[in-house]
Design a protein around this motif. Structure first.
Motif, mmCIF file in Angstrom:
data_model
loop_
_atom_site.group_PDB
_atom_site.id
_atom_site.type_symbol
_atom_site.label_atom_id
_atom_site.label_comp_id
_atom_site.label_asym_id
_atom_site.label_seq_id
_atom_site.Cartn_x
_atom_site.Cartn_y
_atom_site.Cartn_z
ATOM 1 N N VAL A 119 -3.865 -15.591 4.429
ATOM 2 C CA VAL A 119 -4.877 -16.100 3.495
ATOM 3 C C VAL A 119 -6.280 -15.766 4.000
ATOM 4 O O VAL A 119 -7.156 -15.346 3.237
ATOM 5 C CB VAL A 119 -4.723 -17.617 3.304
ATOM 6 N N ALA A 120 -6.512 -15.947 5.292
ATOM 7 C CA ALA A 120 -7.833 -15.671 5.865
ATOM 8 C C ALA A 120 -8.185 -14.193 5.743
ATOM 9 O O ALA A 120 -9.326 -13.838 5.406
ATOM 10 C CB ALA A 120 -7.871 -16.112 7.322
ATOM 11 N N VAL A 121 -7.224 -13.319 6.015
ATOM 12 C CA VAL A 121 -7.475 -11.876 5.914
ATOM 13 C C VAL A 121 -7.806 -11.496 4.469
ATOM 14 O O VAL A 121 -8.776 -10.770 4.206
ATOM 15 C CB VAL A 121 -6.258 -11.085 6.416
ATOM 16 N N LEU A 122 -7.024 -11.984 3.517
ATOM 17 C CA LEU A 122 -7.261 -11.667 2.111
ATOM 18 C C LEU A 122 -8.591 -12.241 1.626
ATOM 19 O O LEU A 122 -9.220 -11.683 0.718
ATOM 20 C CB LEU A 122 -6.117 -12.202 1.251
ATOM 21 N N SER A 123 -9.020 -13.355 2.250
ATOM 22 C CA SER A 123 -10.273 -13.995 1.858
ATOM 23 C C SER A 123 -11.470 -13.393 2.570
ATOM 24 O O SER A 123 -12.617 -13.750 2.266
ATOM 25 C CB SER A 123 -10.204 -15.506 2.149
ATOM 26 N N GLY A 124 -11.224 -12.507 3.541
ATOM 27 C CA GLY A 124 -12.316 -11.905 4.303
ATOM 28 C C GLY A 124 -13.008 -12.903 5.211
ATOM 29 O O GLY A 124 -14.225 -12.845 5.389
ATOM 30 N N VAL A 125 -12.230 -13.779 5.812
ATOM 31 C CA VAL A 125 -12.787 -14.847 6.643
ATOM 32 C C VAL A 125 -12.359 -14.650 8.091
ATOM 33 O O VAL A 125 -11.169 -14.467 8.375
ATOM 34 C CB VAL A 125 -12.305 -16.229 6.145
ATOM 35 N N VAL B 145 -8.889 -21.324 -2.623
ATOM 36 C CA VAL B 145 -9.113 -19.888 -2.493
ATOM 37 C C VAL B 145 -9.601 -19.323 -3.822
ATOM 38 O O VAL B 145 -9.515 -19.974 -4.867
ATOM 39 C CB VAL B 145 -7.823 -19.160 -2.057
ATOM 40 N N ASN B 146 -10.096 -18.103 -3.782
ATOM 41 C CA ASN B 146 -10.467 -17.410 -5.013
ATOM 42 C C ASN B 146 -9.201 -17.012 -5.771
ATOM 43 O O ASN B 146 -8.160 -16.732 -5.160
ATOM 44 C CB ASN B 146 -11.296 -16.169 -4.695
ATOM 45 N N PRO B 147 -9.257 -16.997 -7.101
ATOM 46 C CA PRO B 147 -8.058 -16.662 -7.888
ATOM 47 C C PRO B 147 -7.425 -15.321 -7.507
ATOM 48 O O PRO B 147 -6.198 -15.197 -7.522
ATOM 49 C CB PRO B 147 -8.592 -16.639 -9.326
ATOM 50 N N ALA B 148 -8.249 -14.337 -7.156
ATOM 51 C CA ALA B 148 -7.688 -13.025 -6.788
ATOM 52 C C ALA B 148 -6.831 -13.133 -5.537
ATOM 53 O O ALA B 148 -5.792 -12.459 -5.413
ATOM 54 C CB ALA B 148 -8.811 -12.014 -6.569
ATOM 55 N N VAL B 149 -7.251 -13.978 -4.600
ATOM 56 C CA VAL B 149 -6.456 -14.190 -3.384
ATOM 57 C C VAL B 149 -5.148 -14.885 -3.735
ATOM 58 O O VAL B 149 -4.070 -14.507 -3.244
ATOM 59 C CB VAL B 149 -7.255 -15.013 -2.359
ATOM 60 N N ALA B 150 -5.218 -15.892 -4.586
ATOM 61 C CA ALA B 150 -4.004 -16.598 -4.999
ATOM 62 C C ALA B 150 -3.032 -15.649 -5.692
ATOM 63 O O ALA B 150 -1.809 -15.717 -5.479
ATOM 64 C CB ALA B 150 -4.366 -17.760 -5.918
ATOM 65 N N ASP B 151 -3.564 -14.733 -6.520
ATOM 66 C CA ASP B 151 -2.698 -13.763 -7.200
ATOM 67 C C ASP B 151 -1.984 -12.869 -6.194
ATOM 68 O O ASP B 151 -0.802 -12.540 -6.361
ATOM 69 C CB ASP B 151 -3.528 -12.898 -8.151
ATOM 70 N N ALA B 152 -2.697 -12.469 -5.141
ATOM 71 C CA ALA B 152 -2.109 -11.591 -4.130
ATOM 72 C C ALA B 152 -1.006 -12.298 -3.342
ATOM 73 O O ALA B 152 -0.145 -11.641 -2.748
ATOM 74 C CB ALA B 152 -3.185 -11.087 -3.176
ATOM 75 N N LEU B 153 -1.037 -13.628 -3.341
ATOM 76 C CA LEU B 153 -0.048 -14.409 -2.597
ATOM 77 C C LEU B 153 1.126 -14.849 -3.462
ATOM 78 O O LEU B 153 2.038 -15.524 -2.971
ATOM 79 C CB LEU B 153 -0.716 -15.649 -1.997
ATOM 80 N N THR B 154 1.109 -14.477 -4.733
ATOM 81 C CA THR B 154 2.181 -14.884 -5.651
ATOM 82 C C THR B 154 3.541 -14.407 -5.139
ATOM 83 O O THR B 154 3.702 -13.249 -4.749
ATOM 84 C CB THR B 154 1.936 -14.307 -7.055
ATOM 85 N N GLY B 155 4.484 -15.317 -5.133
ATOM 86 C CA GLY B 155 5.836 -14.981 -4.700
ATOM 87 C C GLY B 155 6.105 -15.237 -3.241
ATOM 88 O O GLY B 155 7.264 -15.219 -2.810
ATOM 89 N N LEU B 156 5.037 -15.464 -2.467
ATOM 90 C CA LEU B 156 5.250 -15.782 -1.057
ATOM 91 C C LEU B 156 5.670 -17.240 -0.927
ATOM 92 O O LEU B 156 5.437 -18.059 -1.798
ATOM 93 C CB LEU B 156 3.977 -15.521 -0.250
ATOM 94 N N GLY B 157 6.256 -17.563 0.180
ATOM 95 C CA GLY B 157 6.809 -18.894 0.381
ATOM 96 C C GLY B 157 8.314 -18.780 0.493
ATOM 97 O O GLY B 157 8.854 -17.726 0.852
#
Length: 211
Positions: free
Chosen positions: A38-44, A113-125
């Motif tokens: 999540v941090a990497v995708l968020s640029g944090v 998180v920003n919606p774009a980050v959430a979209d990139a994480l879809t299906g994980l878990g």
């Protein structure tokens, strides 16, 4: 709009017993990996500590932890894992406009998180992780009251505890008196089974100072 991801243990025993459950370590490892992604995708790379709550002296490794301190991703992940396990210290970790991390109940960690980050994480878990997605209007930006990190002179001004109370600050500073939480009730925090006691955040009404 902003997106909230609620990451929690998929197993009932882990939600009920937290770090005492046999499979907690597997959940904690997957949680750390998920937070790193999540941090990497968020640029944090760093997050600011805010709303720090403690009921007991901080462990030596967190001796420098204060509201307003910037912590790197490894330290932020450690804090998030400890909050999920119910041992604290508890705080909100923020990178304004990019990511917010805070603890929930029963081993959960809440991520904004920003919606774009959430979209990139879809299906994980799956496996040890349950990831729930919620969409809501963004909260208004709160004015920061942290102008600088308190130095050792400030914290050394805390007087000795008396009759279950601790003087936080000294004459000429805050002059606040905060109740001490006895036993381990305050140690378990939001994720712990005992939710009858919690530290009092600054700004909340306090009982009268003991005489």
């Amino acid at each position: 709009m902003t997106t909230e991801l609620v990451v929690s243990p998929s197993g009932h025993r882990e939600r009920a017993s937290l770090a005492e459950a046999p499979a907690w370590r597997a959940y904690a490892a997957d949680l750390r990996d998920f937070l790193g992604l999540v941090a990497v995708l968020s640029g944090v790379g760093q997050l600011e500590v805010t709303e720090l709550l403690v009921a007991h002296p901080l462990p030596d490794r967190y001796g420098e932890l204060r509201n307003g301190v910037q912590v790197d991703l490894a330290a932020a992940t450690d804090l998030a894992e400890r909050m999920a396990a119910g041992v604290g210290p508890y705080c909100r970790l923020t990178a304004p406009g990019k990511l917010r991390i805070e603890s929930g109940w029963d081993g959960a960690i809440h991520l904004l998180v920003n919606p774009a980050v959430a979209d990139a994480l879809t299906g994980l878990g799956g496996g040890n992780l349950s990831v729930e997605r919620r969409t809501s209007a963004p909260e208004p930006e709160e004015e920061s009251f942290v102008g600088d990190v308190a130095d050792e002179e400030f914290w050394n001004g805390c007087g000795p505890p008396s009759a279950g109370w601790c003087s936080c600050g000294s004459a000429g500073r805050t002059g606040l008196w905060l109740p001490l939480v006895q036993g381990d009730a305050g140690e378990r925090g939001p994720s712990g089974p005992d939710r009858t006691a919690s530290p009092t955040p600054v700004g909340q009404s306090l009982p009268a100072r003991p005489r």
